[in-house]
Design a protein around this motif. Sequence first.
Motif, PDB file in Angstrom:
ATOM      1  N   TYR A  24      11.837   5.677   2.363  1.00 38.47           N
ATOM      2  CA  TYR A  24      12.382   4.374   2.014  1.00 38.47           C
ATOM      3  C   TYR A  24      12.888   4.420   0.577  1.00 38.47           C
ATOM      4  O   TYR A  24      12.125   4.685  -0.348  1.00 38.47           O
ATOM      5  CB  TYR A  24      11.293   3.314   2.185  1.00 38.47           C
ATOM      6  N   LEU A  25      14.169   4.173   0.398  1.00 37.69           N
ATOM      7  CA  LEU A  25      14.794   4.202  -0.916  1.00 37.69           C
ATOM      8  C   LEU A  25      14.859   2.778  -1.465  1.00 37.69           C
ATOM      9  O   LEU A  25      15.419   1.880  -0.829  1.00 37.69           O
ATOM     10  CB  LEU A  25      16.199   4.792  -0.830  1.00 37.69           C
ATOM     11  N   PHE A  26      14.267   2.588  -2.642  1.00 35.90           N
ATOM     12  CA  PHE A  26      14.302   1.278  -3.295  1.00 35.90           C
ATOM     13  C   PHE A  26      14.504   1.495  -4.783  1.00 35.90           C
ATOM     14  O   PHE A  26      13.722   2.192  -5.432  1.00 35.90           O
ATOM     15  CB  PHE A  26      13.006   0.498  -3.031  1.00 35.90           C
ATOM     16  N   GLU A  27      15.552   0.899  -5.302  1.00 31.44           N
ATOM     17  CA  GLU A  27      15.896   0.985  -6.725  1.00 31.44           C
ATOM     18  C   GLU A  27      15.863   2.424  -7.246  1.00 31.44           C
ATOM     19  O   GLU A  27      15.279   2.718  -8.280  1.00 31.44           O
ATOM     20  CB  GLU A  27      14.998   0.071  -7.557  1.00 31.44           C
ATOM     21  N   GLU A  84      11.553  -8.122  -3.117  1.00 33.61           N
ATOM     22  CA  GLU A  84      12.654  -7.435  -2.426  1.00 33.61           C
ATOM     23  C   GLU A  84      12.234  -6.071  -1.881  1.00 33.61           C
ATOM     24  O   GLU A  84      12.794  -5.604  -0.891  1.00 33.61           O
ATOM     25  CB  GLU A  84      13.860  -7.274  -3.367  1.00 33.61           C
ATOM     26  N   PHE A  85      11.246  -5.445  -2.526  1.00 35.04           N
ATOM     27  CA  PHE A  85      10.736  -4.172  -2.013  1.00 35.04           C
ATOM     28  C   PHE A  85      10.286  -4.347  -0.567  1.00 35.04           C
ATOM     29  O   PHE A  85      10.528  -3.498   0.284  1.00 35.04           O
ATOM     30  CB  PHE A  85       9.567  -3.665  -2.874  1.00 35.04           C
ATOM     31  N   PHE A  86       9.647  -5.458  -0.295  1.00 38.99           N
ATOM     32  CA  PHE A  86       9.103  -5.697   1.042  1.00 38.99           C
ATOM     33  C   PHE A  86      10.095  -6.380   1.974  1.00 38.99           C
ATOM     34  O   PHE A  86      10.136  -6.066   3.162  1.00 38.99           O
ATOM     35  CB  PHE A  86       7.800  -6.499   0.925  1.00 38.99           C
ATOM     36  N   THR A  87      10.924  -7.275   1.450  1.00 41.43           N
ATOM     37  CA  THR A  87      11.871  -7.972   2.333  1.00 41.43           C
ATOM     38  C   THR A  87      13.020  -7.081   2.776  1.00 41.43           C
ATOM     39  O   THR A  87      13.694  -7.397   3.756  1.00 41.43           O
ATOM     40  CB  THR A  87      12.430  -9.253   1.670  1.00 41.43           C
ATOM     41  N   MET A  88      13.227  -5.969   2.091  1.00 41.25           N
ATOM     42  CA  MET A  88      14.294  -5.039   2.468  1.00 41.25           C
ATOM     43  C   MET A  88      13.798  -3.885   3.352  1.00 41.25           C
ATOM     44  O   MET A  88      14.576  -3.000   3.717  1.00 41.25           O
ATOM     45  CB  MET A  88      14.974  -4.476   1.220  1.00 41.25           C
ATOM     46  N   LEU A  89      12.523  -3.888   3.706  1.00 41.32           N
ATOM     47  CA  LEU A  89      11.990  -2.841   4.584  1.00 41.32           C
ATOM     48  C   LEU A  89      12.699  -2.859   5.933  1.00 41.32           C
ATOM     49  O   LEU A  89      13.050  -3.939   6.440  1.00 41.32           O
ATOM     50  CB  LEU A  89      10.495  -3.055   4.833  1.00 41.32           C
TER      51      LEU A  89
END
Length: 109
Positions: A24-27, A84-89
Amino acid sequence: MLMEIEKKKTEEENPFLLKFTKPYLFEGETYEEIDLSALENLNAADMIEIQKTMTRQKAFEAVPEISLQYACIAASRMTGKPIEFFTMLPAKDAMKLKNIVSNFIVGED
């Protein structure tokens, strides 16, 4: 084989470990998993604040503690990661998150 057994044992020992179905890619950072063990520190004041946040967002659930939105807010609050880390999963990982949080809150010991 031994590595897989150890990996499975670690997952069984930590029911709060959310293993992503794929990296999972985040920021700009890639995550394979996130440890949600901080949920064990969740208290009534946290739960009230989560419900207030949901109310401000005009989210009304019959049982908010088992909703995906509640899970995202709780996980964000307890891990310090942005919401957003969780809402974009991805959907499958989001449902795993919801299950971990709701099972912790409403599950029987």
